[in-house]
Design a protein around this motif. Structure first.
Motif, PDB file in Angstrom:
ATOM      1  N   LEU A 266       0.833  -1.210   0.000  1.00 28.26           N
ATOM      2  CA  LEU A 266       0.000   0.000   0.000  1.00 28.26           C
ATOM      3  C   LEU A 266       0.863   1.254   0.000  1.00 28.26           C
ATOM      4  O   LEU A 266       0.684   2.141  -0.842  1.00 28.26           O
ATOM      5  N   TRP A 267       1.840   1.347   0.914  1.00 25.80           N
ATOM      6  CA  TRP A 267       2.639   2.564   1.042  1.00 25.80           C
ATOM      7  C   TRP A 267       3.560   2.766  -0.152  1.00 25.80           C
ATOM      8  O   TRP A 267       3.722   3.887  -0.636  1.00 25.80           O
ATOM      9  N   VAL A 268       4.157   1.688  -0.651  1.00 29.09           N
ATOM     10  CA  VAL A 268       5.031   1.805  -1.828  1.00 29.09           C
ATOM     11  C   VAL A 268       4.210   2.224  -3.044  1.00 29.09           C
ATOM     12  O   VAL A 268       4.635   3.062  -3.841  1.00 29.09           O
ATOM     13  N   GLY A 269       3.023   1.661  -3.189  1.00 24.58           N
ATOM     14  CA  GLY A 269       2.148   2.050  -4.301  1.00 24.58           C
ATOM     15  C   GLY A 269       1.755   3.513  -4.228  1.00 24.58           C
ATOM     16  O   GLY A 269       1.821   4.241  -5.231  1.00 24.58           O
ATOM     17  N   LEU A 270       1.364   3.971  -3.048  1.00 25.26           N
ATOM     18  CA  LEU A 270       0.974   5.374  -2.877  1.00 25.26           C
ATOM     19  C   LEU A 270       2.162   6.311  -3.101  1.00 25.26           C
ATOM     20  O   LEU A 270       2.013   7.365  -3.722  1.00 25.26           O
ATOM     21  N   ALA A 271       3.340   5.910  -2.630  1.00 26.86           N
ATOM     22  CA  ALA A 271       4.540   6.731  -2.855  1.00 26.86           C
ATOM     23  C   ALA A 271       4.825   6.857  -4.350  1.00 26.86           C
ATOM     24  O   ALA A 271       5.153   7.946  -4.838  1.00 26.86           O
ATOM     25  N   GLY A 272       4.707   5.766  -5.078  1.00 24.30           N
ATOM     26  CA  GLY A 272       4.954   5.805  -6.513  1.00 24.30           C
ATOM     27  C   GLY A 272       3.944   6.658  -7.255  1.00 24.30           C
ATOM     28  O   GLY A 272       4.318   7.503  -8.083  1.00 24.30           O
ATOM     29  N   LEU A 273       2.675   6.458  -6.962  1.00 27.16           N
ATOM     30  CA  LEU A 273       1.627   7.247  -7.638  1.00 27.16           C
ATOM     31  C   LEU A 273       1.782   8.737  -7.357  1.00 27.16           C
ATOM     32  O   LEU A 273       1.732   9.561  -8.274  1.00 27.16           O
ATOM     33  N   SER A 274       1.964   9.088  -6.101  1.00 30.02           N
ATOM     34  CA  SER A 274       2.080  10.506  -5.754  1.00 30.02           C
ATOM     35  C   SER A 274       3.374  11.103  -6.292  1.00 30.02           C
ATOM     36  O   SER A 274       3.386  12.244  -6.779  1.00 30.02           O
ATOM     37  N   GLY A 275       4.456  10.345  -6.246  1.00 29.64           N
ATOM     38  CA  GLY A 275       5.734  10.844  -6.765  1.00 29.64           C
ATOM     39  C   GLY A 275       5.693  11.095  -8.261  1.00 29.64           C
ATOM     40  O   GLY A 275       6.112  12.161  -8.738  1.00 29.64           O
ATOM     41  N   PHE A 276       5.186  10.120  -8.983  1.00 24.85           N
ATOM     42  CA  PHE A 276       5.108  10.301 -10.437  1.00 24.85           C
ATOM     43  C   PHE A 276       4.105  11.386 -10.812  1.00 24.85           C
ATOM     44  O   PHE A 276       4.300  12.104 -11.797  1.00 24.85           O
ATOM     45  N   TRP A 277       3.046  11.544 -10.024  1.00 21.50           N
ATOM     46  CA  TRP A 277       2.104  12.639 -10.287  1.00 21.50           C
ATOM     47  C   TRP A 277       2.804  13.996 -10.122  1.00 21.50           C
ATOM     48  O   TRP A 277       2.639  14.890 -10.958  1.00 21.50           O
ATOM     49  N   MET A 278       3.612  14.140  -9.084  1.00 23.89           N
ATOM     50  CA  MET A 278       4.312  15.410  -8.880  1.00 23.89           C
ATOM     51  C   MET A 278       5.301  15.684 -10.014  1.00 23.89           C
ATOM     52  O   MET A 278       5.414  16.822 -10.479  1.00 23.89           O
ATOM     53  N   ILE A 279       6.009  14.646 -10.460  1.00 25.16           N
ATOM     54  CA  ILE A 279       6.943  14.815 -11.582  1.00 25.16           C
ATOM     55  C   ILE A 279       6.180  15.259 -12.830  1.00 25.16           C
ATOM     56  O   ILE A 279       6.583  16.200 -13.516  1.00 25.16           O
ATOM     57  N   TYR A 280       5.069  14.601 -13.100  1.00 24.61           N
ATOM     58  CA  TYR A 280       4.254  14.942 -14.277  1.00 24.61           C
ATOM     59  C   TYR A 280       3.659  16.344 -14.135  1.00 24.61           C
ATOM     60  O   TYR A 280       3.779  17.176 -15.031  1.00 24.61           O
ATOM     61  N   ARG A 281       3.028  16.592 -13.014  1.00 19.71           N
ATOM     62  CA  ARG A 281       2.286  17.839 -12.811  1.00 19.71           C
ATOM     63  C   ARG A 281       3.194  19.061 -12.850  1.00 19.71           C
ATOM     64  O   ARG A 281       2.838  20.100 -13.407  1.00 19.71           O
ATOM     65  N   ALA A 282       4.391  18.952 -12.272  1.00 22.88           N
ATOM     66  CA  ALA A 282       5.321  20.082 -12.235  1.00 22.88           C
ATOM     67  C   ALA A 282       6.324  20.025 -13.389  1.00 22.88           C
ATOM     68  O   ALA A 282       7.225  20.857 -13.445  1.00 22.88           O
ATOM     69  N   ASP A 283       6.156  19.059 -14.273  1.00 26.65           N
ATOM     70  CA  ASP A 283       7.054  18.872 -15.422  1.00 26.65           C
ATOM     71  C   ASP A 283       8.521  18.871 -14.983  1.00 26.65           C
ATOM     72  O   ASP A 283       9.338  19.662 -15.444  1.00 26.65           O
TER      73      ASP A 283
END
Length: 155
Positions: A59-76
């Protein structure tokens, strides 16, 4: 609260129990198993405890990955991966990838069966304990780098 802030909050929230869990298993649980059990039973004892952590770690590794990649994408932030002084960005992705592959692929598909049929549980427990120490050290260096880098201390 904007979506980037929410992603950052969820990212930090997921890192705390993930890396904290790794630290607990590595520095408390495994040494306690080593002290309190004969060598040939340590692996089996560890697996009885570990089954309660596995779903939480996923659960925590999945959430870390989703949120991390979202921040990379969102902030380019993709360009940071081309710059060496953002080494901590690379470290976060590598750390996440190692744990994701282990938790979602290797453990459920191969490792649990291999450990159940272990012909040398003493060696396998020792190897697992050594790998946990290495991964904890890498995780702590990554967290240090990420926090220092994100706040301008390094880079």
């Amino acid at each position: 609260m904007d979506d980037f802030t929410l992603a950052r909050v969820l990212h930090v929230l997921s890192i705390v129990p993930w890396i904290g869990g790794v630290a607990f298993v590595t520095t408390v649980l495994m040494p306690a198993i080593r002290r309190g059990n004969p060598p040939e039973t340590r692996l089996a004892v560890f697996h009885r405890f570990e089954s309660g952590f596995a779903w939480q770690a996923r659960l925590w590794v999945g959430l870390a990955g989703l949120s991390g990649f979202w921040m990379i994408y969102r902030a380019d932030l993709w360009s940071r991966f081309a710059e060496a002084h953002y080494w901590w960005m690379h470290a976060m992705v590598v750390l996440w990838a190692v744990f994701a592959v282990m938790l979602y692929v290797i453990e459920p598909l191969f490792l649990h069966r291999r450990m159940e049929r272990s012909t040398d549980p003493v060696r396998d427990f020792d190897r697992m304990e050594r790998m946990h120490r290495i991964m904890l050290l890498f995780a702590l260096l990554t967290v240090f780098g990420a926090m220092a880098g994100a706040h301008g201390l390094i880079g």
